[in-house]
Scaffold this active site. Structure first.
Site, PDB file in Angstrom:
ATOM      1  NE  ARG A  87      -3.837  -2.356   2.229  1.00  0.00           N
ATOM      2  CZ  ARG A  87      -3.840  -3.675   1.950  1.00  0.00           C
ATOM      3  NH1 ARG A  87      -2.693  -4.321   1.715  1.00  0.00           N
ATOM      4  NH2 ARG A  87      -4.975  -4.345   1.903  1.00  0.00           N
ATOM      5  CD  GLN A 108      -5.524 -10.132  -1.711  1.00  0.00           C
ATOM      6  OE1 GLN A 108      -6.072 -10.726  -2.630  1.00  0.00           O
ATOM      7  NE2 GLN A 108      -4.369 -10.510  -1.205  1.00  0.00           N
ATOM      8  CG  ASP A 160      -2.479 -14.223   4.988  1.00  0.00           C
ATOM      9  OD1 ASP A 160      -3.321 -14.808   4.279  1.00  0.00           O
ATOM     10  OD2 ASP A 160      -2.062 -13.080   4.739  1.00  0.00           O
TER      11      ASP A 160
HETATM   12  C1  S3P Z   1      -4.140  -9.109   2.043  1.00  0.00           C
HETATM   13  C2  S3P Z   1      -5.373  -9.584   2.349  1.00  0.00           C
HETATM   14  C3  S3P Z   1      -5.651 -11.011   2.594  1.00  0.00           C
HETATM   15  C4  S3P Z   1      -4.394 -11.819   2.825  1.00  0.00           C
HETATM   16  C5  S3P Z   1      -3.303 -11.453   1.879  1.00  0.00           C
HETATM   17  C6  S3P Z   1      -2.966  -9.977   1.973  1.00  0.00           C
HETATM   18  C7  S3P Z   1      -3.995  -7.660   1.800  1.00  0.00           C
HETATM   19  O1  S3P Z   1      -6.348 -11.531   1.479  1.00  0.00           O
HETATM   20  O2  S3P Z   1      -4.679 -13.193   2.738  1.00  0.00           O
HETATM   21  O3  S3P Z   1      -2.127 -12.204   2.174  1.00  0.00           O
HETATM   22  O4  S3P Z   1      -2.857  -7.151   1.812  1.00  0.00           O
HETATM   23  O5  S3P Z   1      -5.014  -6.992   1.607  1.00  0.00           O
HETATM   24  P1  S3P Z   1      -7.951 -11.375   1.376  1.00  0.00           P
HETATM   25  O6  S3P Z   1      -8.257 -10.018   1.790  1.00  0.00           O
HETATM   26  O7  S3P Z   1      -8.342 -11.641  -0.032  1.00  0.00           O
HETATM   27  O8  S3P Z   1      -8.483 -12.426   2.323  1.00  0.00           O
END
Ligand code: S3P
Length: 425
Positions: free
Chosen positions: A24, A166, A312
């Site tokens: 980010r 995400q 995770d």
């Molecule tokens: C992340 C969100 C998670 C995580 C990934 C990193 C992020 O995925 O599993 O390793 O940086 O926004 P999801 O939001 O799709 O669960």
């Protein structure tokens, strides 16, 4: 790579910068006006993929290892890349950058490795399309490669079926360019690093329970970002310190954001001896030293709203559950099936190879603890979190553990084996 049993773990370790925050910081630094300085950036392959993609779109990023300088060009400063953008293994890069690419004035093709090409992108294509984006899954299977044509976007209120930071972040980044306010409601709160970093850069964003609302952005100035240590990397040492006898370790400067600290809560629920010291604030992100000591642990149930806060960490939590007394049930975690590998299948298969009493379910696992761990050959499926989890399981195993594809830890923690070795007695 082959791993053996050890006697104890002692000492201090500083884990690398948080992966989510590092991505980010590059993205917002690129869209800001002026030079953003990032320290403690994660020099892992995933975050380097994000740097490479923004570099291809004309952003000059100086990577001096200790410090990264991102020479941002403002909200509309990206240029059409000469080549396809390659995100490597990084789902975060793919989904977040899609939000930004939806609003440019050029066309771009985005792809990644074979794991990325199997991961679902419909979850981001659908809301972005509702905002006016033009995104085509080139093979028509809802996965990358994606062909994205930048368009004018409109604000929407999106109700997401998955709690995914995400997805949320891709929508919020697109929302910076929309003609009105954009909001997203999730079933449970997912990690909020995008919201905190938007605020930190002066972008108008509000959170109300599971709904986040962003206003279209005006240009915003560059900033300085210090990245806290990654709790998802610390998790391996938290579990190692708990399960290896006679251990005591301090993991320094770890992000303990409440949307990420589920691992600590679950360990405490299981009877872990964990203390937090030197609690402080880093760019709006809480951080602390985590001290863990060997503990007697009992099984637990992990379900519902806590799942996104430890998503995770579930592979390493499964290792913890395998040695704890009693049963551990993991539910509501079907997202595990669409991570870098199908983490339910891969964990269950490999735990069984080590002699663990475990059963996979549609949305998690049931692990009957108290197992003696045996030597085995573990196929990591090139999933970094699987490789690191079994390197920790090996510390207790009564025979050698061979991990295939062990070098995939470079995705999120290039110094992992060195750090593990330094703590091992
Ligand atoms: C992340 C969100 C998670 C995580 C990934 C990193 C992020 O995925 O599993 O390793 O940086 O926004 P999801 O939001 O799709 O669960």
């Amino acid at each position: 790579m082959i791993f053996h049993k050890i006697h104890s773990l002692k000492g201090e370790v500083t884990v690398p910068g948080d992966k989510s925050i590092s991505h980010r910081a590059i993205m917002l630094g690129s869209l800001a006006q002026g030079t953003t300085e990032i320290t403690n950036f994660l020099q892992g392959e995933d975050c380097l993929s994000t740097i490479r993609c923004f570099g291809q779109m004309g952003i000059h990023i100086e990577n001096n290892k200790d410090t990264i300088l991102v020479h941002g060009k403002g909200l509309h400063g990206l240029r059409k890349p000469d080549e396809i953008l390659d995100v490597g293994n990084s789902g975060t890069t793919t989904r977040l950058i899609s939000g930004i690419l939806s609003a440019t004035d050029f066309e771009v093709t985005l792809t990644g490795d074979s794991s990325i090409q199997k991961r679902p992108m419909g979850r981001i294509i659908t809301p972005l399309t509702m905002m006016g984006a033009k995104i085509e899954s080139i093979k028509g299977n809802g996965c990358a490669p994606l062909f994205i044509t930048g368009s004018k976007l409109k604000g929407i209120h999106y109700i997401s079926e998955v709690a995914s930071a995400q997805v949320k972040s891709g929508i919020l980044l697109a929302g910076l360019y929309a003609d009105g306010e954009t909001s997203i409601t999730e079933p449970y709160v997912s990690r909020n690093h995008t919201e905190l970093m938007f605020q930190y850069f002066g972008i108008d964003i509000q959170t109300d329970n599971t709904t986040v609302t962003v206003q279209p952005a005006k240009e915003f100035p560059a900033s300085q970002v210090v990245v806290p240590g990654d709790i998802s990397s610390a998790a391996y040492f938290i579990v190692a310190g708990l399960i290896v006898p006679n251990s005591e370790i301090r993991i320094k400067n770890v992000g303990i954001n409440p949307t990420r600290d589920g691992i600590i809560k679950v360990c405490e629920q299981m009877g872990a001896n964990i203390t937090l010291e030197n609690i402080t604030d880093t760019n709006g992100e809480p951080t602390a030293d985590i001290i863990v000591r060997s503990s007697e642990l009992t099984g637990t149930i992990i379900e519902g709203g806590i799942i996104p806060t430890l998503i995770d960490e579930l592979p390493i939590i499964a290792i913890l559950a395998a040695v704890a007394k009693g049963q551990t049930v993991i539910k509501d975690a079907s997202e595990l099936k669409v991570k870098e590998s199908n983490r339910i299948d891969v964990m269950v298969k490999n735990l069984k190879l080590m002699g663990v009493d475990v059963e996979g379910t549609e949305d998690g696992m049931i692990i009957n603890g108290g197992n003696t761990l045996h030597g085995a050959t573990i196929d990591s499926k090139l999933d970094h979190r699987i490789a690191m989890s079994f390197a920790i399981a090996a510390l207790l195993a009564d025979g050698p553990i061979e991990i295939l594809g062990a070098e995939c830890v470079n995705i999120s923690y290039p110094d992992f084996y060195t750090h593990l070795n330094d703590l091992s007695q």
